[in-house]
Write an enzyme that holds these catalytic residues in place. Structure first.
Site, PDB file in Angstrom:
ATOM      1  N   ILE A  25      19.118  -2.577 141.395  1.00 48.82           N
ATOM      2  CA  ILE A  25      17.798  -2.293 142.018  1.00 48.82           C
ATOM      3  C   ILE A  25      16.718  -1.455 141.182  1.00 48.82           C
ATOM      4  O   ILE A  25      15.840  -1.319 141.719  1.00 48.82           O
ATOM      5  CB  ILE A  25      18.205  -1.247 143.241  1.00 48.82           C
ATOM      6  CG1 ILE A  25      18.870   0.103 142.737  1.00 48.82           C
ATOM      7  CG2 ILE A  25      18.964  -1.915 144.295  1.00 48.82           C
ATOM      8  CD1 ILE A  25      18.795   1.218 143.551  1.00 48.82           C
ATOM      9  N   TYR A  26      17.175  -1.497 139.927  1.00 43.60           N
ATOM     10  CA  TYR A  26      16.276  -0.935 138.999  1.00 43.60           C
ATOM     11  C   TYR A  26      15.084  -2.076 138.558  1.00 43.60           C
ATOM     12  O   TYR A  26      15.240  -2.942 138.134  1.00 43.60           O
ATOM     13  CB  TYR A  26      16.795  -0.568 137.713  1.00 43.60           C
ATOM     14  CG  TYR A  26      17.684   0.396 137.530  1.00 43.60           C
ATOM     15  CD1 TYR A  26      18.180   1.488 138.708  1.00 43.60           C
ATOM     16  CD2 TYR A  26      18.382   0.842 136.302  1.00 43.60           C
ATOM     17  CE1 TYR A  26      18.781   2.440 138.695  1.00 43.60           C
ATOM     18  CE2 TYR A  26      19.160   2.107 136.625  1.00 43.60           C
ATOM     19  CZ  TYR A  26      19.548   2.648 137.527  1.00 43.60           C
ATOM     20  OH  TYR A  26      20.326   3.840 137.526  1.00 43.60           O
ATOM     21  N   SER A  27      14.022  -1.722 139.383  1.00 47.34           N
ATOM     22  CA  SER A  27      12.734  -2.604 139.419  1.00 47.34           C
ATOM     23  C   SER A  27      13.287  -3.756 139.830  1.00 47.34           C
ATOM     24  O   SER A  27      12.825  -5.164 139.403  1.00 47.34           O
ATOM     25  CB  SER A  27      12.116  -2.644 138.001  1.00 47.34           C
ATOM     26  OG  SER A  27      11.664  -1.407 137.582  1.00 47.34           O
ATOM     27  N   SER A  28      14.039  -3.958 140.963  1.00 48.83           N
ATOM     28  CA  SER A  28      14.362  -5.164 141.490  1.00 48.83           C
ATOM     29  C   SER A  28      14.807  -6.187 140.712  1.00 48.83           C
ATOM     30  O   SER A  28      14.491  -7.214 140.579  1.00 48.83           O
ATOM     31  CB  SER A  28      13.105  -5.590 142.236  1.00 48.83           C
ATOM     32  OG  SER A  28      12.734  -4.981 143.361  1.00 48.83           O
ATOM     33  N   GLY A  29      15.635  -5.851 139.745  1.00 49.94           N
ATOM     34  CA  GLY A  29      16.364  -6.594 138.704  1.00 49.94           C
ATOM     35  C   GLY A  29      15.978  -6.745 137.439  1.00 49.94           C
ATOM     36  O   GLY A  29      16.218  -7.390 136.581  1.00 49.94           O
TER      37      GLY A  29
END
Length: 341
Positions: free
Chosen positions: A61-65
């Site tokens: 989920i960090y920056s949506s991948g």
């Protein structure tokens, strides 16, 4: 760089790991953390490897991948020199099965992470949070399958309560599944709840702490002082309410003690806060973050020396709080419930 065993496993990790939450910068929340691109990430990885920091922590989920993708590009051609830690469980997109620790989502998340990272195995795969909607047996058996398939080397959890973790370990033991050996937990001089239950559990069950936000959600960077306004450049302006809450008087009491120790040692406030953590029971590695080279080099200065017993005691006293029940009651009977050592 010192290396320690990760829990009771035979796997050794550096006492400092690098967190990639600043990589990518997609979305309002993660943009406040940082927007490190591939070129900058390569430079930060170079500095880490020079210092012996070989483990890099990320999450889907960090920056949506995007954080995993940037990390994958930054380590390209040197996969054998690094250890990769990543996480899954939280909602990734709006599809019904893109959340939780179901067999469907974990297999999907693992395969997607491998692709973004550009590797065929993950050294440490952690559940980002507990999923009460999925049977523990389903979750633990799926992770065991991924380990046996060679896609994952070691397993961990993050943000679990003590009973979540203990139940999961009991199920793993019952069926002979791979055990969790890491607990990525929030722990800092202004957030010592980890000590109440999870630290004794870690000692008893051989689960090592992978500490996240060791500087108290950015409050122990040395920029905050009693009676002074929040610096104009600080992510706390927008993210303070999203993380652990801290009473102002308690915060400044700890900062005052840190300043005293800083004068005694010649070290910076964040270096002292990190070094204090490295002397705590169960701590295997502390995840540091940095938006730039200067911040990274500052954090790397937390190793290679130790606070004295007197300095540790001073920080302990300044940061102590009354624990929740039944822990305050148990602490009245050290003969039967000795504190972790």
């Amino acid at each position: 760089m010192e290396y320690r065993r990760l829990g009771a496993s035979g796997f050794k990790v550096p006492v400092l790991s690098f967190g990639t939450g600043t990589f990518g910068g997609k979305g309002d929340f993660f943009k406040e953390w940082g927007s490190t691109d591939v070129a900058e990430a390569r430079r930060l990885v170079d500095i880490c490897l020079e210092a012996g920091v070989t483990m890099f922590d990320s999450a889907d989920i960090y920056s949506s991948g995007a954080a995993e993708s940037v990390l994958g590009e930054a380590i390209k051609g040197r996969r054998d020199q690094v250890l990769i830690s990543t996480k899954a469980t939280f909602r990734f997109d709006d599809r019904p099965n893109s959340v939780g620790s179901s067999r469907y989502h974990l297999i999907q998340s693992c395969d997607a992470a491998l692709k973004r990272l550009g590797t065929d195995y993950i050294d440490l795969f952690q559940l980002h949070g507990f999923d009460a909607m999925t049977p523990v047996e389903e979750t633990v058996s799926t992770l065991d399958d991924l380990v046996r398939a060679g896609k994952i080397r070691y397993l961990g959890v993050s943000n679990f309560s003590g009973w979540h973790l203990m139940k999961s370990l009991a199920v793993a033991d019952r069926y002979g599944y791979s055990r969790y050996v890491a607990n990525q937990a929030y722990y800092s001089l202004i957030g010592r709840d980890y000590e109440w239950e999870q630290m004794p559990l870690g000692l008893d069950q051989g689960v090592g702490a992978v500490v996240w936000s060791p500087l108290g959600w950015g409050r122990l960077t040395g920029k905050l002082r009693r009676g002074q306004a929040l610096p104009s450049v600080s992510r706390l302006h927008k993210t303070a309410d999203m993380g652990p809450q801290v009473d102002d008087e308690y915060l400044y009491r700890v900062i005052d003690a840190l300043d005293e120790v800083a004068q005694e040692t010649g070290k910076s406030v964040p270096q002292i806060a990190l070094n204090w953590l490295l002397q705590r029971p169960t701590v295997s590695t502390v995840v540091i973050g940095a938006r730039n080279e200067e911040q990274l080099r500052q954090n790397l200065g937390a190793v290679g020396w130790n606070l004295t017993a007197e300095q540790v005691a001073k920080l302990d006293v300044a940061s102590v709080v009354t624990p929740a029940y039944p822990y305050w009651h148990q602490r009245g009977f050290d003969e039967r419930n000795p504190p972790p050592v």
